[in-house]
Scaffold this active site. Structure first.
Site, PDB file in Angstrom:
ATOM      1  N   GLY A   1       0.943  -1.226   0.149  1.00 26.18           N
ATOM      2  CA  GLY A   1       0.098   0.534   0.148  1.00 26.18           C
ATOM      3  C   GLY A   1       1.010   1.464  -0.158  1.00 26.18           C
ATOM      4  O   GLY A   1       1.826   0.913  -0.062  1.00 26.18           O
ATOM      5  N   LEU A   2       0.665   2.717  -0.208  1.00 25.33           N
ATOM      6  CA  LEU A   2       1.255   3.488  -0.447  1.00 25.33           C
ATOM      7  C   LEU A   2       1.678   3.796   1.810  1.00 25.33           C
ATOM      8  O   LEU A   2       1.199   3.574   2.216  1.00 25.33           O
ATOM      9  CB  LEU A   2      -0.068   5.017  -0.573  1.00 25.33           C
ATOM     10  CG  LEU A   2      -0.719   4.972  -1.915  1.00 25.33           C
ATOM     11  CD1 LEU A   2      -1.337   6.081  -1.981  1.00 25.33           C
ATOM     12  CD2 LEU A   2       0.872   4.455  -3.019  1.00 25.33           C
ATOM     13  N   SER A   3       2.398   4.596   0.824  1.00 23.94           N
ATOM     14  CA  SER A   3       2.706   5.461   2.340  1.00 23.94           C
ATOM     15  C   SER A   3       1.525   5.844   3.240  1.00 23.94           C
ATOM     16  O   SER A   3       1.204   6.973   2.337  1.00 23.94           O
ATOM     17  CB  SER A   3       3.911   5.455   1.920  1.00 23.94           C
ATOM     18  OG  SER A   3       4.954   6.320   2.851  1.00 23.94           O
ATOM     19  N   GLY A   4       2.547   5.990   4.023  1.00 25.93           N
ATOM     20  CA  GLY A   4       0.975   6.313   5.688  1.00 25.93           C
ATOM     21  C   GLY A   4      -0.110   5.132   4.998  1.00 25.93           C
ATOM     22  O   GLY A   4      -1.440   6.602   5.495  1.00 25.93           O
TER      23      GLY A   4
ATOM     24  N   GLY B   1      -1.057   3.088   6.368  1.00 27.01           N
ATOM     25  CA  GLY B   1      -1.752   1.995   7.773  1.00 27.01           C
ATOM     26  C   GLY B   1      -0.684   0.481   7.972  1.00 27.01           C
ATOM     27  O   GLY B   1      -0.878  -0.082   8.921  1.00 27.01           O
ATOM     28  N   LYS B   2       0.386   0.152   6.895  1.00 26.34           N
ATOM     29  CA  LYS B   2       0.741  -1.465   7.022  1.00 26.34           C
ATOM     30  C   LYS B   2       1.560  -1.520   7.597  1.00 26.34           C
ATOM     31  O   LYS B   2       1.292  -2.004   8.413  1.00 26.34           O
ATOM     32  CB  LYS B   2       1.888  -0.867   6.141  1.00 26.34           C
ATOM     33  CG  LYS B   2       1.468  -0.683   4.307  1.00 26.34           C
ATOM     34  CD  LYS B   2       2.033  -1.229   2.733  1.00 26.34           C
ATOM     35  CE  LYS B   2       3.455  -0.306   3.203  1.00 26.34           C
ATOM     36  NZ  LYS B   2       3.130   1.027   3.260  1.00 26.34           N
ATOM     37  N   SER B   3       2.404  -1.090   8.242  1.00 20.75           N
ATOM     38  CA  SER B   3       3.171  -1.160   9.708  1.00 20.75           C
ATOM     39  C   SER B   3       2.397  -1.229  10.601  1.00 20.75           C
ATOM     40  O   SER B   3       2.279  -2.035  11.915  1.00 20.75           O
ATOM     41  CB  SER B   3       3.864  -0.012   9.962  1.00 20.75           C
ATOM     42  OG  SER B   3       4.949  -0.568   8.991  1.00 20.75           O
TER      43      SER B   3
ATOM     44  N   SER C   1       6.048  -1.698  -1.896  1.00 18.52           N
ATOM     45  CA  SER C   1       6.261  -2.893  -3.012  1.00 18.52           C
ATOM     46  C   SER C   1       5.162  -2.504  -3.740  1.00 18.52           C
ATOM     47  O   SER C   1       4.404  -2.914  -4.289  1.00 18.52           O
ATOM     48  CB  SER C   1       5.863  -4.499  -2.272  1.00 18.52           C
ATOM     49  OG  SER C   1       4.938  -4.361  -1.781  1.00 18.52           O
TER      50      SER C   1
END
Length: 209
Positions: free
Chosen positions: A38-41, A43-45, A112
């Protein structure tokens, strides 16, 4: 003769006495790779950490490979050009495969951006082990969150090759898990992902009892 060819000719795969299946049986779970993209920001992490904590609470054996953390060590020599991003994903794919060989449920939280790289990561694993988790968050929401101030820098031209601004992001077309963080709480997102693992038999009922 190149170094790569010499390496191929002079190294032989060594079969280990204990198999991946035996290690997984000992842990009472099936190895799986939760590939968060997903895009930066987006919420992946945050979601990946919540899932990892929930898996730990359930008695599962898991590990989280976070994009920023890996770039502090193993991939610290890589930049953010398309070529460097491809190598970044290649390396983490190989590391994740080793963790799966140990019988773990692995999470990788990386942007990715390229579908071809995610496909290559999937191709390294056995059928069913790769679970693409699309953290689907509108770029407007990601920019509003901007936890690291990266969008602001990218818009100001201080960061080049920033995904979603001046570098491509290939949206997953058929992710196994589709998570919308703008509409759900972190807890709801984590429960959605763990429920998928239960439904698909990666986590046994014995583990949950």
């Amino acid at each position: 003769m190149t170094t790569t060819n010499m390496k191929t000719e002079n190294t032989v795969w060594h079969n280990q006495q204990i198999s991946k299946e035996q290690r997984a049986t000992l842990k009472q779970q099936k190895p799986a790779l939760l590939w968060y993209t997903g895009l930066s920001g987006s919420g992946k992490s945050t979601v990946a950490n919540a899932v990892d904590a929930l898996l730990f609470k359930l008695g599962c054996h898991s590990y989280l490979l976070d994009g920023d953390n890996v770039r502090h060590g193993l991939n610290g020599d890589l930049g953010f050009s398309d070529e460097a991003r491809i190598e970044n994903i290649r390396r983490i794919s190989e590391v994740a495969k080793l963790f799966l060989d140990a019988g773990l449920i692995v999470s990788t939280a990386f942007i990715s951006p390229f579908a071809s790289d995610r496909a290559l990561a999937k191709a390294k694993l056995e059928d069913g082990e790769f679970i693409e988790v699309f953290i689907d968050t509108p770029i407007s929401v990601c920019e509003q969150r901007d936890p690291k101030g990266l969008y602001k820098k990218a818009r100001a031209g201080e960061i080049k090759d920033f995904t979603g601004i001046d570098s491509t992001y290939d949206v997953p077309t058929a992710p196994q898990i589709h998570v919308k963080t703008a509409e759900q709480s972190v807890e709801q997102c984590a429960e959605q992902i763990v429920s998928h693992l239960i439904e698909q038999g990666f986590i046994s009922e014995m583990t949950l009892s």
